[in-house]
Design an enzyme around this catalytic site. Structure first.
Site, PDB file in Angstrom:
ATOM      1  CE  LYS A   1      -3.103  -2.972   0.112  1.00 62.07           C
ATOM      2  NZ  LYS A   1      -2.194  -3.705  -0.263  1.00 62.07           N
TER       3      LYS A   1
ATOM      4  CB  VAL B   1      -5.536  -9.366  -4.743  1.00 66.60           C
ATOM      5  CG1 VAL B   1      -5.129  -7.989  -4.003  1.00 66.60           C
ATOM      6  CG2 VAL B   1      -6.773  -9.673  -4.640  1.00 66.60           C
TER       7      VAL B   1
ATOM      8  CG  ASP C   1      -2.835 -16.233   5.177  1.00 64.76           C
ATOM      9  OD1 ASP C   1      -3.939 -15.891   5.478  1.00 64.76           O
ATOM     10  OD2 ASP C   1      -2.201 -15.641   4.523  1.00 64.76           O
TER      11      ASP C   1
ATOM     12  CB  ALA D   1      -4.653  -9.018   7.292  1.00 66.77           C
TER      13      ALA D   1
ATOM     14  CG  HIS E   1     -24.526  16.139  -2.432  1.00 56.45           C
ATOM     15  ND1 HIS E   1     -24.443  15.576  -3.417  1.00 56.45           N
ATOM     16  CD2 HIS E   1     -24.420  17.635  -2.754  1.00 56.45           C
ATOM     17  CE1 HIS E   1     -24.085  16.367  -4.656  1.00 56.45           C
ATOM     18  NE2 HIS E   1     -24.204  17.633  -4.133  1.00 56.45           N
TER      19      HIS E   1
END
Length: 466
Positions: free
Chosen positions: A51, A183, A312, A320, A444
């Protein structure tokens, strides 16, 4: 010998969160990590560093392509300093993993550095610089996963690489071949495409992000092609060979014809495999399945009743946040509480730009299950907020039960979709209807207005702004 109520093997998001929750609930807790830093794959060579590079490369991409349109003039040429970019990434990693050390101290959790392996169901040997042995009433296996490979590929970790090496390259590839359109491959492919590399995706399935809703795949494919990615779906890789500084990838297309791709780097991103090397699970009576995963029951309990496994290394999505939920689940189970996890409501996210996010059932799954549903979609380009930020790609789609209107799935691609998907998770956790969402006030101008509009479209085909 030190004794504990709970020992956690592995310090990734599942492991360290499990340890914290156990400590919070009054259990004497230890955590064992074979690497020098805590945080596992996610914090060290996965979620966090990827990231960081995605954000850095996004800034560069904006500076090159969009600043002028925003009225920002930069004198001279905008240049990439890859070394500095990688250094910043590492600083983010160091700060984040250091934060885990702080949390261990804060919660009085004993940290053992070394390879943890079972001597028996209650004793764990820790090999390393300070070899020792501990006793634990309960153990949580949270050893995570490693990148998978194809049997005929020799990963030299120089030109033929995994995601780990892709996070610390010393040069921008001229042509990066990515095997796998999931991904990891798409995120890292986008990093280097933004920085100037030619990027070719080679995917075995008939589309990229094949496990997500087909509409999301189609839209992301369109965005990537616009960015001049070369995407080759329905291609089965048959060989990967390095010749000097060149990598040659051969594959068979859907017609059975052999095609060849040449580049200077090849990223192999064909998924991940559970990691139990050195655990000596059999000594504790812990069984593994045919795919190398630790076998568990609905309570995440292994075949050894005092040992649990999460993340995992067990069945389910390798995410995660799924591991974190499981870590908390086990801790609270050990404390005599009655926690629950709804695996259908674990969101999935691809952190490309636009971001892709999904929760619940896809249209393909609903059709396969014979569930009557209705769908409502709304394009991001119809939002004032999207036009203001020039992020007009994507859409939000809501799937609802045709009879009850209960939301069955939320799928979105667009700016900040990774954050917006939480609204879908909350709605589905409380079994909201599409009409419920459509009657909620959304600020908005925001991107989340697309969720309200998609709900309106699903409820009575009456979206307001298209």
């Amino acid at each position: 010998m030190n004794t504990y109520d709970v020992a956690v093997i592995g310090s990734g998001p599942g492991g360290y969160v499990a340890a914290i929750r156990c400590a919070q609930l009054g259990m004497k807790t230890a955590i064992i990590e074979k690497y020098n830093t805590l945080g596992g794959t996610c914090l060290n060579v996965g979620c966090i560093p990827s990231k960081a590079l995605l954000d850095s490369s996004h800034h560069y991409d904006d500076a090159v392509k969009h600043f002028e349109e925003h009225g920002i003039d930069i004198p001279g040429e905008v240049k990439v300093n890859l070394e500095k970019m990688i250094t910043r990434k590492q600083a983010v990693v160091d700060q984040t993993t250091g934060g885990i050390n702080f949390l261990m101290k804060k919660n009085n959790i004993d940290v053992y550095q070394g390879l943890g392996s079972f001597k028996d169901a209650t004793h764990i040997s820790i090999a390393g610089e300070n070899a020792t042995e501990i006793e634990a009433k309960h153990t949580i296996i949270a050893t995570g996963s490693k990148p998978s490979n194809l049997p005929f590929i020799n990963l030299d970790k120089e030109r033929i690489i995994t995601s780990t090496e892709a996070l610390k390259l010393k040069e921008i590839p001229k042509h990066l071949i990515v095997i796998g359109g999931g991904v990891i491959g798409l995120e890292l492919g986008q990093v280097y495409r933004r920085l100037g590399a030619e990027v070719t995706i080679v995917e075995y399935a008939d589309r990229i992000i094949p496990t997500m809703d087909a509409g999301l795949s189609k839209e992301l494919n369109k965005v990537f092609k616009k960015a001049k990615f070369k995407i080759n779906a329905s291609h089965q890789v048959t060989s990967v060979e390095r010749v000097g500084d060149e990598v040659i990838v051969k594959a068979n297309n859907k017609k059975g014809e052999e095609v060849e791709f040449k580049g200077d780097y090849c990223l192999v991103s064909v998924g991940r495999r559970p990691y139990t090397d050195g655990l000596n699970a059999e000594a504790a009576g812990v069984k593994l399945d045919e795919r190398g995963r630790v076998e568990i029951n609905e309570h995440l309990q292994t075949s050894a009743s005092n040992i649990y496994a999460i993340g995992d290394v067990v069945k389910g999505a390798m995410l995660a946040h799924k591991a974190e939920e499981e870590g908390v689940f086990v801790a609270e189970t050990l404390a005599g509480q009655k926690p629950h996890i709804n695996y259908n409501l674990i969101p999935g996210v691809v952190y490309t730009w636009p971001e892709v996010a999904s929760v619940g059932k896809t249209e393909e799954q609903l059709k396969a299950d014979g569930i009557a549903y209705k769908a409502g979609s709304f394009p991001m380009r119809a939002l004032g907020r999207s036009r203001a930020s020039m992020d007009i790609d994507g859409f939000v789609k809501i799937l609802a039960d045709k009879t009850t209107d209960e939301v069955l799935g939320v799928h979105m691609i667009g700016a900040r979709a990774a954050d917006m998907i939480a609204e879908g998770v909350v709605a589905m956790e409380y079994r909201a209807s599409a009409e419920d969402i459509s009657r909620m006030s959304h600020a908005h101008p925001t991107y989340t207005e697309a969720i309200k509009e998609a709900a309106l479209a699903a409820t009575a085909d009456r979206a307001l702004h298209i």
